[in-house]
Scaffold this active site. Structure first.
Site, PDB file in Angstrom:
ATOM      1  N   PRO A  33      -7.998  -0.871  11.718  1.00  0.00           N
ATOM      2  CA  PRO A  33      -9.309  -0.678  11.340  1.00  0.00           C
ATOM      3  C   PRO A  33      -9.058   1.247  10.928  1.00  0.00           C
ATOM      4  O   PRO A  33      -9.270   1.868  12.469  1.00  0.00           O
ATOM      5  CB  PRO A  33     -10.405  -0.487  12.147  1.00  0.00           C
ATOM      6  CG  PRO A  33      -9.634  -0.813  13.451  1.00  0.00           C
ATOM      7  CD  PRO A  33      -8.378  -1.701  13.300  1.00  0.00           C
ATOM      8  N   VAL A  34      -9.287   1.671   9.738  1.00  0.00           N
ATOM      9  CA  VAL A  34      -9.262   2.859  10.225  1.00  0.00           C
ATOM     10  C   VAL A  34      -9.308   3.770  10.289  1.00  0.00           C
ATOM     11  O   VAL A  34      -9.334   5.335  11.064  1.00  0.00           O
ATOM     12  CB  VAL A  34      -9.162   3.303   8.406  1.00  0.00           C
ATOM     13  CG1 VAL A  34     -10.306   3.478   7.819  1.00  0.00           C
ATOM     14  CG2 VAL A  34      -8.481   4.940   8.391  1.00  0.00           C
TER      15      VAL A  34
ATOM     16  N   SER B 132       3.778   3.595  18.199  1.00  0.00           N
ATOM     17  CA  SER B 132       5.695   3.931  17.573  1.00  0.00           C
ATOM     18  C   SER B 132       5.935   4.961  16.368  1.00  0.00           C
ATOM     19  O   SER B 132       7.164   5.471  16.685  1.00  0.00           O
ATOM     20  CB  SER B 132       5.873   2.174  17.165  1.00  0.00           C
ATOM     21  OG  SER B 132       5.497   2.225  16.288  1.00  0.00           O
TER      22      SER B 132
ATOM     23  N   HIS C 152     -15.384   2.022   7.836  1.00  0.00           N
ATOM     24  CA  HIS C 152     -14.915   0.961   6.400  1.00  0.00           C
ATOM     25  C   HIS C 152     -14.823  -0.397   7.248  1.00  0.00           C
ATOM     26  O   HIS C 152     -13.803  -0.821   7.475  1.00  0.00           O
ATOM     27  CB  HIS C 152     -13.036   2.243   6.478  1.00  0.00           C
ATOM     28  CG  HIS C 152     -12.391   0.933   5.576  1.00  0.00           C
ATOM     29  ND1 HIS C 152     -12.853   0.727   4.441  1.00  0.00           N
ATOM     30  CD2 HIS C 152     -11.654   0.714   5.482  1.00  0.00           C
ATOM     31  CE1 HIS C 152     -12.338   0.015   3.424  1.00  0.00           C
ATOM     32  NE2 HIS C 152     -11.260  -0.528   4.173  1.00  0.00           N
TER      33      HIS C 152
ATOM     34  N   VAL D 213       1.021  -1.120   0.061  1.00  0.00           N
ATOM     35  CA  VAL D 213       0.004   0.045  -0.052  1.00  0.00           C
ATOM     36  C   VAL D 213       0.634   1.118   0.014  1.00  0.00           C
ATOM     37  O   VAL D 213       1.026   1.878  -0.421  1.00  0.00           O
ATOM     38  CB  VAL D 213      -1.104   0.163   1.425  1.00  0.00           C
ATOM     39  CG1 VAL D 213      -1.354   1.341   1.047  1.00  0.00           C
ATOM     40  CG2 VAL D 213      -2.086  -1.188   1.000  1.00  0.00           C
TER      41      VAL D 213
ATOM     42  N   ARG E 124     -15.758   2.192  -5.286  1.00  0.00           N
ATOM     43  CA  ARG E 124     -16.482   0.106  -5.313  1.00  0.00           C
ATOM     44  C   ARG E 124     -17.884   0.627  -5.604  1.00  0.00           C
ATOM     45  O   ARG E 124     -18.277  -0.052  -6.549  1.00  0.00           O
ATOM     46  CB  ARG E 124     -15.986  -0.357  -4.640  1.00  0.00           C
ATOM     47  CG  ARG E 124     -15.008  -0.482  -3.882  1.00  0.00           C
ATOM     48  CD  ARG E 124     -14.269  -1.295  -2.883  1.00  0.00           C
ATOM     49  NE  ARG E 124     -12.888  -1.707  -2.721  1.00  0.00           N
ATOM     50  CZ  ARG E 124     -12.637  -2.416  -1.539  1.00  0.00           C
ATOM     51  NH1 ARG E 124     -12.712  -2.246  -0.986  1.00  0.00           N
ATOM     52  NH2 ARG E 124     -10.852  -2.959  -2.067  1.00  0.00           N
TER      53      ARG E 124
ATOM     54  N   ASP F  15       9.745   3.506   7.286  1.00  0.00           N
ATOM     55  CA  ASP F  15       9.982   1.947   7.415  1.00  0.00           C
ATOM     56  C   ASP F  15      11.026   1.364   8.630  1.00  0.00           C
ATOM     57  O   ASP F  15      12.016   1.584   8.438  1.00  0.00           O
ATOM     58  CB  ASP F  15       9.759   1.167   5.886  1.00  0.00           C
ATOM     59  CG  ASP F  15       9.296  -0.443   5.954  1.00  0.00           C
ATOM     60  OD1 ASP F  15       8.403   0.019   5.828  1.00  0.00           O
ATOM     61  OD2 ASP F  15       9.729  -0.776   7.216  1.00  0.00           O
TER      62      ASP F  15
END
Length: 318
Positions: free
Chosen positions: A124-125, A104, A178, A16, A154, A37
């Site tokens: 879960p956004v 973090s 979502h 993503v 969608r 990252d």
């Protein structure tokens, strides 16, 4: 005179995050992209690969590897790092792991002096975005979850296929979580200004019998249909994320259904939920409160109740 450069940081260089960065580069959305990252070699590899695209693009977007300490002058930070659900799980099952990962990230980012806008993608956004909002101490306008932006795309695709029009001519929103409890206010759906209910009635020979609940279910489950075939989703959410970033950086005042803090809108308080919002350089400038039928409001309340339940749970990790 000093001309300020636009700068976006992508935290999480998985599929993503890398797809989001690729879309930013190929569309020439900003001046500079910072890739971050926990696996620094992975971030550097993505940077090297993305740099190889510049020769054949319209704009020389600078791409660099960085750390949280480099985020003080970043305009937008995209958080894609998270704990993806495994087969048989829902997005809500990853709550604890995603909260720990978000913590973090946000704490060292804020320590850098960051005062820009977070765009939260990690699931879960809705709950993670609320968690980031509380943890960062930033105004609610500066913490945006991607929410139902992808679900709305969608939904528009399904409706467009049904009546054979361009999905960009369909005006419809998926709202709420979502996830599986999302809902669609069908009374507000139009195609080029014509109510969808009228289109169904006037074109029986084309659309046949329409099961609106089935369309909502397909919309909510489409991510799993993709997951079952290729292991995860990334192109759609990356494009939705970049659409949000463009609306902010370009000060577009564009309406996109994103996850934001509700403070009385739709009768809800103190949750992040997917609702149509006006986006510009301030972030979420306003919530568009559309009128729904009582049945639609009940469905929205059902989704909101679930969001309240899991928002309380994620706050245990603060």
């Amino acid at each position: 005179m000093l001309i300020k450069k636009s700068k976006v940081a992508v935290v999480g260089c998985g599929l993503v995050g890398s797809s989001t960065a690729f879309s930013l580069v190929t569309q020439g959305v900003c001046d500079e992209i910072l890739m971050i990252d926990i696996n620094e070699e992975r971030a550097l590899g993505e940077v090297m690969d993305l740099r190889d695209t510049i020769k054949y693009l319209d704009r020389n977007v600078k791409v660099k590897a960085g750390t949280y300490s480099d985020c003080s002058d970043v305009d937008i930070i995209v958080i894609t790092a998270g704990a993806p659900p495994k087969a048989g799980q829902t997005r809500l099952d990853t709550l604890g792991a995603s909260a720990k990962i978000a913590k973090s990230i946000v704490e060292p980012v804020m320590a850098s002096g960051f005062d820009g806008i977070f765009v939260v993608v990690s699931n879960p956004v809705d709950m993670v975005a609320y968690f980031v909002y509380k943890l960062s101490g930033l105004p609610k306008s500066q913490v945006i979850g991607t929410g139902t932006s992808l679900d709305t795309s969608r939904l528009q695709n399904f409706i467009a296929e049904m009546v054979n029009v361009d999905p960009r001519s369909v005006y419809a929103y998926s709202m709420g979580e979502h996830g599986d409890s999302q809902m669609v206010p069908w009374s507000t759906v139009t195609i080029a200004g014509k109510p969808f209910y009228d289109i169904i009635q006037d074109n029986k020979e084309i659309v046949g019998d329409v099961d609106l609940d089935d369309i909502v279910l397909k919309t909510a489950r489409e991510g799993w249909e993709i997951y079952n075939r290729k292991g995860t989703t990334y192109y759609g959410i990356a494009s939705a994320c970049v659409g949000i970033i463009k609306a902010v950086l370009y000060d577009e005042n564009k309406i996109i259904p994103v996850s934001t803090l509700l403070e009385g809108e739709y009768g809800q308080q103190d949750i992040y939920a997917g609702v149509p919002c006006i986006l510009n350089r301030t972030g979420v400038a306003d919530v568009l409160e559309i009128h729904m039928t009582e049945e639609e409001l009940q469905r929205f309340r059902y989704s909101a109740d679930l969001l309240h339940e899991y928002t309380d749970k994620i706050m245990e990790y603060l």
